[in-house]
Scaffold this active site. Structure first.
Site, short mmCIF file in Angstrom:
data_model
loop_
_atom_site.label_atom_id
_atom_site.label_comp_id
_atom_site.label_asym_id
_atom_site.label_seq_id
_atom_site.Cartn_x
_atom_site.Cartn_y
_atom_site.Cartn_z
N ASP A 158 77.26 118.02 28.60
CA ASP A 158 76.43 118.79 27.68
C ASP A 158 76.41 120.24 28.14
OD1 ASP A 158 74.82 119.37 25.55
OD2 ASP A 158 73.11 118.15 26.19
N GLU A 172 73.18 113.65 31.31
CA GLU A 172 73.31 112.30 30.77
C GLU A 172 74.64 112.05 30.07
OE1 GLU A 172 70.08 111.73 28.10
OE2 GLU A 172 70.54 113.49 26.92
#
Length: 352
Positions: free
Chosen positions: A226, A246
């Protein structure tokens, strides 16, 4: 743009008591937890909580951030939340980039209903998603030299992460490496999130990827996943903490580069829809690739592919987020499922 997207159904007072009970079991009966707060500017998947812990036995204060897997009734964005893997990747990344210091990982859901991790909270500014940093605020008002320094230092984070010397097997916990494995995992995610209501535009994008597959994908590195400025904390336009791991994986460097370039383009497009100037000369492909080349010595390639793949991935995620908004009564289901893709026009143009 909505002022705030709902991400949780949990009561903060109840959570505070539960966190305090858990912390006392870890550090001593005299430990205490302040009132909990939720961030308002960023974060749509895991639930994030801010608090200050007073730790036994000496009363030392520790500013903390907790990340919780979402409750099932909150319509999770992802099918699973491996917070243990996030904890490990933060520990690994912190050897090479300024990542938050991991404090505790709790795999037992008995305490808060789900597994969670706690990290040290850093001080600084984060470019917000809501309202977007291209609309207003400190980044939009920055001097061009400061803006360029922030851009180049952020791209430098990617170079430092991607060129980190890692021993064989150290990334095995992230799953199979490589571009093909990454796209296969994204397709599985799409089928889970949208199998009951296919999104034709995203189906077309998957087919486009196969027709434009890179002849020689780049080397497999630790991919942040990300990689965007909304997941970096800054002080004086210098990055001091890299957040949200994540989506970490093992794949070509261009996964992160394409994501960083596209995500700014997404926020820039939103600003332009509202008639705002935004930051059109910021985080362009040319600037990002030049900064990365200088910092790493590696020549990025196939960026048309990787930016389109980033647009596809973002479309799968945001369409799932819109399903959450529909679930909470914040918006109606559109007549055309392609309208679930916020950047529909941009993705259609990329495929064309």
């Amino acid at each position: 743009m909505p002022e705030q997207l709902r991400t949780s159904t949990r009561d903060l007072d109840d959570l505070r008591l539960r966190v305090q009970t858990w912390l006392r079991g870890r550090t001593g009966e005299r430990s205490a937890v302040s009132e909990l707060e939720r961030p308002t500017g960023n974060g749509l998947s895991s639930e994030t909580l801010f608090f200050t812990a007073r730790l036994a036995p000496d009363g030392r204060e520790q500013r903390c951030v907790a990340r919780l897997a979402p409750a099932p009734e909150a319509v999770p964005v992802f099918p699973s939340y491996d917070l243990g893997a996030q904890f490990e990747v933060m520990r690994l990344a912190a050897e090479h980039v300024p990542a938050p210091r991991p404090l505790w990982f709790e795999p037992d859901p008995a305490h808060l209903g789900v597994p969670f991790l706690v990290m040290a909270r850093e001080e600084g500014l984060v470019p917000p998603d809501v309202m977007p940093y291209t609309f207003e605020g400190w980044l939009l008002e920055a001097d061009p030299a400061d803006l360029r320094r922030l851009q180049d230092r952020t791209v430098g984070l990617l170079a430092a992460l991607h060129t980190a010397p890692l021993s064989p097997g150290r990334l095995d916990f992230l799953g199979p490496p490589g571009l093909r494995a990454h796209v296969t995992a994204t397709r599985r995610y799409y089928d889970w999130a949208h199998g009951a209501l296919p999104v034709p535009l995203l189906e077309r994008a998957f087919a486009w990827l196969e027709d434009h597959w890179p002849a020689e994908p780049g080397p497999d590195v630790l991919s942040w996943g990300d990689a965007r400025i909304g997941n970096v904390m800054y002080r004086d336009f210098e990055p001091v903490a890299v957040l949200d791991w994540e989506m970490a994986a093992c794949g070509p460097p261009e996964l992160d580069l394409g994501w960083m370039i596209f995500l700014h383009r997404f926020f820039q497009d939103v600003a332009e829809v509202f008639g705002l100037p935004g930051l059109p000369d910021f985080l362009t492909r040319e600037q990002v690739c030049a900064a990365y080349r200088q910092a790493s010595g590696y020549e990025p390639r196939d960026l048309d592919f990787y930016e389109t793949y980033a647009a596809l991935r973002h479309g799968v995620i945001m369409a799932r987020v819109w399903h959450r908004r529909i679930h909470f009564g914040e918006q109606a289901m559109p007549d055309d499922p392609d309208d679930l893709v916020m950047h529909r026009a941009r993705l259609e143009a990329m495929l064309g």
